[in-house]
Design a protein around this motif. Structure first.
Motif, PDB file in Angstrom:
ATOM      1  N   GLY A   2       7.327  -0.640  12.722  1.00 28.50           N
ATOM      2  CA  GLY A   2       8.633  -1.097  12.302  1.00 28.50           C
ATOM      3  C   GLY A   2       8.588  -1.907  11.020  1.00 28.50           C
ATOM      4  N   PHE A   3       7.403  -2.117  10.481  1.00 28.10           N
ATOM      5  CA  PHE A   3       7.272  -2.968   9.295  1.00 28.10           C
ATOM      6  C   PHE A   3       7.222  -2.168   7.994  1.00 28.10           C
ATOM      7  N   GLY A   4       7.391  -0.893   8.024  1.00 26.67           N
ATOM      8  CA  GLY A   4       7.288  -0.057   6.829  1.00 26.67           C
ATOM      9  C   GLY A   4       8.265  -0.471   5.740  1.00 26.67           C
ATOM     10  N   LEU A   5       9.519  -0.654   6.113  1.00 24.94           N
ATOM     11  CA  LEU A   5      10.530  -1.054   5.138  1.00 24.94           C
ATOM     12  C   LEU A   5      10.250  -2.452   4.613  1.00 24.94           C
ATOM     13  N   MET A   6       9.871  -3.356   5.513  1.00 24.68           N
ATOM     14  CA  MET A   6       9.561  -4.740   5.120  1.00 24.68           C
ATOM     15  C   MET A   6       8.358  -4.774   4.189  1.00 24.68           C
ATOM     16  N   ASP A   7       7.349  -3.978   4.480  1.00 23.80           N
ATOM     17  CA  ASP A   7       6.163  -3.945   3.628  1.00 23.80           C
ATOM     18  C   ASP A   7       6.482  -3.439   2.232  1.00 23.80           C
ATOM     19  N   SER A   8       7.444  -2.553   2.098  1.00 19.78           N
ATOM     20  CA  SER A   8       7.762  -2.020   0.781  1.00 19.78           C
ATOM     21  C   SER A   8       8.737  -2.917   0.010  1.00 19.78           C
ATOM     22  N   LEU A   9       9.610  -3.689   0.710  1.00 19.75           N
ATOM     23  CA  LEU A   9      10.582  -4.545   0.031  1.00 19.75           C
ATOM     24  C   LEU A   9      10.040  -5.919  -0.325  1.00 19.75           C
ATOM     25  N   PHE A  10       9.092  -6.426   0.454  1.00 15.61           N
ATOM     26  CA  PHE A  10       8.573  -7.777   0.210  1.00 15.61           C
ATOM     27  C   PHE A  10       8.010  -7.947  -1.199  1.00 15.61           C
ATOM     28  N   PRO A  11       7.151  -7.051  -1.688  1.00 15.57           N
ATOM     29  CA  PRO A  11       6.625  -7.241  -3.057  1.00 15.57           C
ATOM     30  C   PRO A  11       7.727  -7.234  -4.117  1.00 15.57           C
ATOM     31  N   ILE A  12       8.761  -6.413  -3.905  1.00 14.12           N
ATOM     32  CA  ILE A  12       9.853  -6.358  -4.875  1.00 14.12           C
ATOM     33  C   ILE A  12      10.591  -7.690  -4.911  1.00 14.12           C
ATOM     34  N   PHE A  13      10.966  -8.216  -3.731  1.00 13.40           N
ATOM     35  CA  PHE A  13      11.672  -9.494  -3.674  1.00 13.40           C
ATOM     36  C   PHE A  13      10.801 -10.638  -4.179  1.00 13.40           C
ATOM     37  N   PHE A  14       9.510 -10.608  -3.844  1.00 11.50           N
ATOM     38  CA  PHE A  14       8.600 -11.660  -4.284  1.00 11.50           C
ATOM     39  C   PHE A  14       8.549 -11.723  -5.807  1.00 11.50           C
ATOM     40  N   PHE A  15       8.320 -10.583  -6.460  1.00 17.18           N
ATOM     41  CA  PHE A  15       8.218 -10.575  -7.915  1.00 17.18           C
ATOM     42  C   PHE A  15       9.561 -10.829  -8.592  1.00 17.18           C
ATOM     43  N   LEU A  16      10.653 -10.408  -7.945  1.00 21.94           N
ATOM     44  CA  LEU A  16      11.977 -10.693  -8.484  1.00 21.94           C
ATOM     45  C   LEU A  16      12.239 -12.203  -8.498  1.00 21.94           C
ATOM     46  N   ILE A  17      11.993 -12.876  -7.391  1.00 21.08           N
ATOM     47  CA  ILE A  17      12.190 -14.332  -7.312  1.00 21.08           C
ATOM     48  C   ILE A  17      11.219 -15.052  -8.238  1.00 21.08           C
ATOM     49  N   PHE A  18       9.973 -14.608  -8.280  1.00 18.96           N
ATOM     50  CA  PHE A  18       8.976 -15.203  -9.172  1.00 18.96           C
ATOM     51  C   PHE A  18       9.432 -15.072 -10.628  1.00 18.96           C
ATOM     52  N   GLY A  19       9.958 -13.906 -10.998  1.00 16.07           N
ATOM     53  CA  GLY A  19      10.434 -13.682 -12.362  1.00 16.07           C
ATOM     54  C   GLY A  19      11.621 -14.569 -12.702  1.00 16.07           C
ATOM     55  N   ILE A  20      12.536 -14.757 -11.741  1.00 11.56           N
ATOM     56  CA  ILE A  20      13.693 -15.620 -11.971  1.00 11.56           C
ATOM     57  C   ILE A  20      13.254 -17.064 -12.195  1.00 11.56           C
TER      58      ILE A  20
END
Length: 126
Positions: A2-20
């Motif tokens: 059940g973590f497939g979607l979470m595993d793929s979205l976490f890096p995107i959100f992490f780098f997005l917040i880091f970039g902001i």
């Protein structure tokens, strides 16, 4: 499973917040450098002025892990001056200067851009 979607979205959100966060730091640094540069290019002026108000801005900061959760505070001091033309300007001053100035004081204000340089009280008002 059940973590497939979470595993793929976490890096995107992490780098997005880091970039902001990085972009915000860059904006603050560029604005500060711009103000510093404008102040340095501004003429040093001395004008007749009156102290019309004073304020202190207290900021509270929570300490990080190394501070064992301790809280810190800092105070910034501001004085509003009115010049003969009726214009008002609020300048940041040191705590010592803040303590020496009172509302109604009249004298000669020296400043450079937004940088406070000094205030000499008129003899008649001492």
């Amino acid at each position: 499973m059940g973590f497939g979607l979470m595993d793929s979205l976490f890096p995107i959100f992490f780098f997005l917040i880091f970039g902001i966060v990085i972009a915000m730091f860059i904006v603050v640094i560029v604005k500060g450098a711009g103000q510093w540069s404008r102040n340095n290019r501004a003429p040093l002026l001395t004008v007749d002025a009156t102290v019309v108000s004073r304020r202190a801005d207290v900021s509270h900061h929570m300490g990080g892990a190394g501070d064992a959760g301790m809280s810190h505070s800092s105070t910034s001091y501001y004085v509003t001056f009115q010049v003969d033309s009726g214009d008002r300007m609020e300048l940041r001053v040191s705590g010592k200067e803040y303590g020496l100035l009172a509302e109604g004081d009249e004298g000669r204000l020296t400043f450079q851009g937004t940088r406070y340089q000094g205030f000499i009280r008129s003899i008649e008002n001492v």
